[in-house]
Design a protein around this motif. Structure first.
Motif, PDB file in Angstrom:
ATOM      1  N   SER A  10      33.791  51.677   5.909  1.00 51.60           N
ATOM      2  CA  SER A  10      33.891  50.237   5.811  1.00 51.60           C
ATOM      3  C   SER A  10      33.393  49.349   7.067  1.00 51.60           C
ATOM      4  O   SER A  10      33.529  50.215   8.265  1.00 51.60           O
ATOM      5  N   ASP A  11      32.858  48.089   6.796  1.00 53.71           N
ATOM      6  CA  ASP A  11      32.625  47.580   7.753  1.00 53.71           C
ATOM      7  C   ASP A  11      33.223  46.158   8.339  1.00 53.71           C
ATOM      8  O   ASP A  11      33.382  45.675   7.089  1.00 53.71           O
ATOM      9  N   VAL A  12      33.744  45.898   9.205  1.00 50.15           N
ATOM     10  CA  VAL A  12      34.624  44.755   9.450  1.00 50.15           C
ATOM     11  C   VAL A  12      34.238  44.182  10.695  1.00 50.15           C
ATOM     12  O   VAL A  12      34.335  44.581  11.613  1.00 50.15           O
ATOM     13  N   SER A  13      34.016  42.669  10.679  1.00 47.70           N
ATOM     14  CA  SER A  13      33.791  42.122  11.733  1.00 47.70           C
ATOM     15  C   SER A  13      34.085  40.588  11.526  1.00 47.70           C
ATOM     16  O   SER A  13      34.142  40.063  10.306  1.00 47.70           O
ATOM     17  N   ASP A  14      34.323  39.976  12.772  1.00 48.68           N
ATOM     18  CA  ASP A  14      34.574  38.432  12.761  1.00 48.68           C
ATOM     19  C   ASP A  14      35.901  38.320  11.692  1.00 48.68           C
ATOM     20  O   ASP A  14      35.781  37.360  10.934  1.00 48.68           O
ATOM     21  N   SER A  15      36.799  39.104  11.583  1.00 42.84           N
ATOM     22  CA  SER A  15      37.823  39.080  10.651  1.00 42.84           C
ATOM     23  C   SER A  15      39.248  39.701  11.368  1.00 42.84           C
ATOM     24  O   SER A  15      39.409  40.242  12.122  1.00 42.84           O
ATOM     25  N   ILE A  16      40.409  39.268  10.657  1.00 46.47           N
ATOM     26  CA  ILE A  16      41.643  39.615  11.031  1.00 46.47           C
ATOM     27  C   ILE A  16      42.382  40.493   9.728  1.00 46.47           C
ATOM     28  O   ILE A  16      42.383  39.721   8.455  1.00 46.47           O
ATOM     29  N   ILE A  17      42.616  41.543  10.090  1.00 49.84           N
ATOM     30  CA  ILE A  17      43.472  42.214   8.923  1.00 49.84           C
ATOM     31  C   ILE A  17      44.883  42.668   9.268  1.00 49.84           C
ATOM     32  O   ILE A  17      45.037  43.447  10.432  1.00 49.84           O
ATOM     33  N   PHE A  18      45.728  42.185   8.847  1.00 50.88           N
ATOM     34  CA  PHE A  18      46.993  42.475   9.072  1.00 50.88           C
ATOM     35  C   PHE A  18      47.649  43.950   8.699  1.00 50.88           C
ATOM     36  O   PHE A  18      46.976  44.541   8.028  1.00 50.88           O
ATOM     37  N   GLY A  19      48.839  44.272   9.252  1.00 54.84           N
ATOM     38  CA  GLY A  19      49.381  45.567   9.007  1.00 54.84           C
ATOM     39  C   GLY A  19      49.276  45.998   7.832  1.00 54.84           C
ATOM     40  O   GLY A  19      49.623  45.336   6.434  1.00 54.84           O
ATOM     41  N   ASP A  20      49.318  47.453   7.690  1.00 57.62           N
ATOM     42  CA  ASP A  20      49.515  48.249   6.295  1.00 57.62           C
ATOM     43  C   ASP A  20      48.507  47.956   5.234  1.00 57.62           C
ATOM     44  O   ASP A  20      48.800  48.211   4.008  1.00 57.62           O
ATOM     45  N   THR A  21      47.382  47.332   5.563  1.00 57.85           N
ATOM     46  CA  THR A  21      46.393  47.279   4.783  1.00 57.85           C
ATOM     47  C   THR A  21      45.234  48.228   4.624  1.00 57.85           C
ATOM     48  O   THR A  21      44.859  48.890   5.614  1.00 57.85           O
ATOM     49  N   ILE A  22      44.724  48.650   3.222  1.00 58.29           N
ATOM     50  CA  ILE A  22      43.899  49.766   3.178  1.00 58.29           C
ATOM     51  C   ILE A  22      42.552  49.091   2.889  1.00 58.29           C
ATOM     52  O   ILE A  22      42.542  48.288   1.937  1.00 58.29           O
ATOM     53  N   VAL A  23      41.615  49.442   3.431  1.00 64.16           N
ATOM     54  CA  VAL A  23      40.056  48.863   3.180  1.00 64.16           C
ATOM     55  C   VAL A  23      39.100  50.010   3.055  1.00 64.16           C
ATOM     56  O   VAL A  23      38.971  50.952   3.937  1.00 64.16           O
ATOM     57  N   ARG A  24      38.711  50.365   1.733  1.00 66.63           N
ATOM     58  CA  ARG A  24      37.861  51.607   1.406  1.00 66.63           C
ATOM     59  C   ARG A  24      36.382  50.907   0.851  1.00 66.63           C
ATOM     60  O   ARG A  24      36.460  50.184  -0.067  1.00 66.63           O
ATOM     61  N   GLY A  25      35.532  51.451   1.470  1.00 68.73           N
ATOM     62  CA  GLY A  25      34.121  51.239   0.923  1.00 68.73           C
ATOM     63  C   GLY A  25      33.612  49.888   0.798  1.00 68.73           C
ATOM     64  O   GLY A  25      33.070  49.345  -0.120  1.00 68.73           O
ATOM     65  N   SER A  26      34.035  48.850   1.960  1.00 73.23           N
ATOM     66  CA  SER A  26      34.058  47.514   1.661  1.00 73.23           C
ATOM     67  C   SER A  26      33.265  47.097   2.972  1.00 73.23           C
ATOM     68  O   SER A  26      33.199  47.727   3.975  1.00 73.23           O
TER      69      SER A  26
ATOM     70  N   ALA B 102      37.228  41.686  15.631  1.00 72.95           N
ATOM     71  CA  ALA B 102      38.043  42.271  14.684  1.00 72.95           C
ATOM     72  C   ALA B 102      39.414  42.518  15.001  1.00 72.95           C
ATOM     73  O   ALA B 102      39.421  42.999  16.180  1.00 72.95           O
ATOM     74  N   TYR B 103      40.540  42.097  14.304  1.00 72.71           N
ATOM     75  CA  TYR B 103      41.741  42.429  14.446  1.00 72.71           C
ATOM     76  C   TYR B 103      42.220  43.394  13.436  1.00 72.71           C
ATOM     77  O   TYR B 103      42.235  42.838  12.018  1.00 72.71           O
ATOM     78  N   ILE B 104      42.748  44.714  13.697  1.00 73.53           N
ATOM     79  CA  ILE B 104      43.129  45.440  12.948  1.00 73.53           C
ATOM     80  C   ILE B 104      44.622  45.758  12.914  1.00 73.53           C
ATOM     81  O   ILE B 104      45.076  46.213  14.110  1.00 73.53           O
ATOM     82  N   GLY B 105      45.474  45.391  12.161  1.00 79.17           N
ATOM     83  CA  GLY B 105      46.813  45.550  12.190  1.00 79.17           C
ATOM     84  C   GLY B 105      47.464  46.960  12.025  1.00 79.17           C
ATOM     85  O   GLY B 105      46.620  47.839  11.943  1.00 79.17           O
ATOM     86  N   GLU B 106      48.829  47.198  12.561  1.00 79.63           N
ATOM     87  CA  GLU B 106      49.156  48.303  12.455  1.00 79.63           C
ATOM     88  C   GLU B 106      49.340  49.176  11.211  1.00 79.63           C
ATOM     89  O   GLU B 106      49.437  48.493  10.243  1.00 79.63           O
ATOM     90  N   ASN B 107      48.876  50.448  11.316  1.00 85.51           N
ATOM     91  CA  ASN B 107      49.159  51.234  10.140  1.00 85.51           C
ATOM     92  C   ASN B 107      47.870  51.044   9.057  1.00 85.51           C
ATOM     93  O   ASN B 107      48.068  51.538   8.120  1.00 85.51           O
ATOM     94  N   CYS B 108      46.873  50.160   9.399  1.00 81.58           N
ATOM     95  CA  CYS B 108      45.885  49.988   8.676  1.00 81.58           C
ATOM     96  C   CYS B 108      45.067  51.081   8.372  1.00 81.58           C
ATOM     97  O   CYS B 108      44.895  52.047   9.247  1.00 81.58           O
ATOM     98  N   ILE B 109      44.165  51.404   7.105  1.00 83.58           N
ATOM     99  CA  ILE B 109      43.194  52.139   7.062  1.00 83.58           C
ATOM    100  C   ILE B 109      41.938  51.775   6.810  1.00 83.58           C
ATOM    101  O   ILE B 109      42.038  50.811   5.771  1.00 83.58           O
TER     102      ILE B 109
END
Length: 331
Positions: A282-298, A271-278
């Motif tokens: 949640s469960d995150v795997s095999d994924s790329i999430i760029f900065g300032d993104t919010i993931v809740r209950g997912s 997993a890649y989690i960018g700057e200032n993400c929340i």
């Protein structure tokens, strides 16, 4: 010899992720795609240049300054205006002068050593080739037929490939071949390296191949991008973050500064989690999430989510989400 990294494409196959950022500056692990290429040039003792366009110039300026690389900037601002790869090479040569050139596609990730590649260069055009092992997959690329290490046939994106060996976007071209580029374009030929190699063979030019194994990724799709990360991300890189005692990180991961892993979350592996993400509950795997993104209950799996998105109460699998998107299900 000079090294020219081609980084002027608009990467439409990865839109919307690449609509506002150049593909070579996408992260793979804790480095950019182009960083892996640049590292492979370090031991060559050659001048390195990067060809890009006016639209992406500002993105590359800071990176180029840090790495001591000169930019060659074509005056295009959109996919419709852009020069093709051969046109961009021609433009760069007009600025840099005639020489032998090592030309590398800026979205290529490959396992072989460029030093070893150049040891095989004897003054004839040399291309790096890789066996994709699948005739259907080979249809997407320039297909090569060899006798020994000499190229005897080259088909650009053929409907019926003669082999599963494909050209990977790494070329060593001598000065006399570089001189032929202008004539090739003046004849109205297609502006693509594969068609240029076909044309050279038709002119009786001897072209040679350097065959390699292990891995090669053309970052042209979300799948190839994620697969490249799985291959190249060997260890975790975790910056200053906030993490709940009930959350778990499964390495390898990259989590950038300011990220918050809250509630009962599981991040990783790959997993890649960018700057200032929340990331919360949640469960995150095999994924790329760029900065300032919010993931809740997912649950996020094999997906790429651009910056400043908000994802709530969703299960995202094999998805590509553009920047500033807000997607939720229920409360």
């Amino acid at each position: 010899m000079k090294v020219l990294i081609m980084a002027g494409g608009y990467a439409t196959r990865l839109w919307p992720i690449t609509k506002g950022k150049p593909k070579p500056l996408l992260p793979v692990g804790n480095k950019y795609i182009i960083d892996y290429i640049l590292e492979k040039t370090k031991d060559l003792g050659l001048e390195v240049y990067v060809s890009t366009n006016k639209f992406f110039e500002r993105h590359f300026k800071e990176w180029a300054g840090k790495n001591g690389v000169e930019l060659i900037v074509e005056e295009t601002l959109s996919e419709e205006e852009k020069l093709g790869t051969i046109g961009a090479i021609s433009y760069a040569i007009s600025k840099l002068g005639l020489d032998d050139y090592l030309i590398i596609a800026g979205d290529n990730l490959f396992s072989f050593s460029l030093d070893e590649f150049l040891r095989r260069y004897k003054g004839n055009p040399l291309i790096a080739v890789y066996d994709v092992g699948d005739f259907e997959l080979a249809k997407r690329y320039g297909v090569v037929v060899l006798e020994g290490d000499r190229v005897v046939d080259f088909q650009e994106k053929p409907l019926q490939p003669k082999s599963t060996l494909i050209s990977t976007g790494v070329y060593a071209l001598p000065k006399d071949i570089i001189e032929m580029i202008e004539g090739y374009l003046e004849e109205g030929n297609r502006d693509s390296p594969g068609y240029f190699i076909e044309w050279l063979l038709g002119k009786g030019v001897e072209v040679y191949a350097y065959k390699f194994d292990d891995y090669w990724y053309d970052i042209g799709s979300a799948d190839s991008y994620l697969e490249a990360m799985k291959t190249l991300l060997k260890e975790s890189h975790i910056e200053e973050i906030q993490i709940s005692p009930y959350s778990k990180i499964i390495p390898p991961v990259v989590i950038k500064r300011g990220a918050k892993i809250l509630g009962r979350s599981i991040v990783g592996p790959y997993a890649y989690i960018g700057e200032n993400c929340i990331i919360e509950n949640s469960d995150v795997s095999d994924s790329i999430i760029f900065g300032d993104t919010i993931v809740r209950g997912s649950t996020i799996w094999r997906s790429i989510i651009d910056e400043k998105c908000e994802i709530r109460n969703l299960e995202l699998k094999k998805s590509l989400v553009g920047g500033h998107a807000k997607i939720q299900r229920g409360d």
